[in-house]
Design an enzyme around this catalytic site. Sequence first.
Site, PDB file in Angstrom:
ATOM      1  CG  LEU A  74      38.787  43.204  28.261  1.00 48.56           C
ATOM      2  CD1 LEU A  74      39.093  41.577  28.269  1.00 48.56           C
ATOM      3  CD2 LEU A  74      37.888  43.355  26.973  1.00 48.56           C
ATOM      4  CG  HIS A 119      30.784  45.773  31.753  1.00 45.16           C
ATOM      5  ND1 HIS A 119      31.494  44.586  32.159  1.00 45.16           N
ATOM      6  CD2 HIS A 119      30.100  45.476  30.649  1.00 45.16           C
ATOM      7  CE1 HIS A 119      31.030  43.639  31.495  1.00 45.16           C
ATOM      8  NE2 HIS A 119      30.188  43.976  30.620  1.00 45.16           N
ATOM      9  CG  MET A 173      38.005  45.006  38.207  1.00 46.00           C
ATOM     10  SD  MET A 173      39.756  44.157  38.974  1.00 46.00           S
ATOM     11  CE  MET A 173      40.718  45.185  37.888  1.00 46.00           C
ATOM     12  CD  GLU A 174      34.361  49.317  38.704  1.00 39.39           C
ATOM     13  OE1 GLU A 174      34.038  49.135  37.506  1.00 39.39           O
ATOM     14  OE2 GLU A 174      34.200  48.063  39.418  1.00 39.39           O
ATOM     15  CG  ASP A 213      52.434  63.264  42.702  1.00 38.79           C
ATOM     16  OD1 ASP A 213      53.775  63.459  42.055  1.00 38.79           O
ATOM     17  OD2 ASP A 213      51.684  64.204  42.702  1.00 38.79           O
TER      18      ASP A 213
END
Length: 168
Positions: free
Chosen positions: A75, A77, A113-114, A128
């Site tokens: 959700l 953008h 969120m970014e 990793d």
Amino acid sequence: MTKLTHVDQTGQANMVDVTDKTPTVRTAIAEGYILMSPATIQEVINHTNKKGDVITTAKIAGIQAAKKCADLIPLCHPLALSKVDVDFEIQPDFNRIRVQAMCKLTGRTGVEMEALTAVSVATLTLFDMCKAADPYMEIQGIKVLEKVGGKTGHWRHENKQIVESDSQ
């Protein structure tokens, strides 16, 4: 209790409509840590990891992740980020690397969120790159440290309160 913005009146998932919001300069800073053995920390410091340049690879991964956040979080953008920076602080006394990401834009919705996605993917990339040397690494403490812009103004994690407010 705060109303959930990503749920509509019927309880269904909902992408928030930001059309009428006033664009403001928005910045978010997030951090996280990856704990690893002293020997693995030394490999990172000495650039002797068999997979190559651990920090540069993780930096690029974090920047790419911030730009792809809307493809990963349903959700969110899609945002035209104007700046993404991912920094690393090797802390050998604590057997860890601190990852900090800053995301910035002028827009109608925040960039928390970014920034969180950048930190998450950068720490996953460190894992990793180093897992052959240390499969027991741990990723910890991913959180937003600060956000600026938008309706809630300026917020910092250390005092868990609004520092200053703007009317947007």
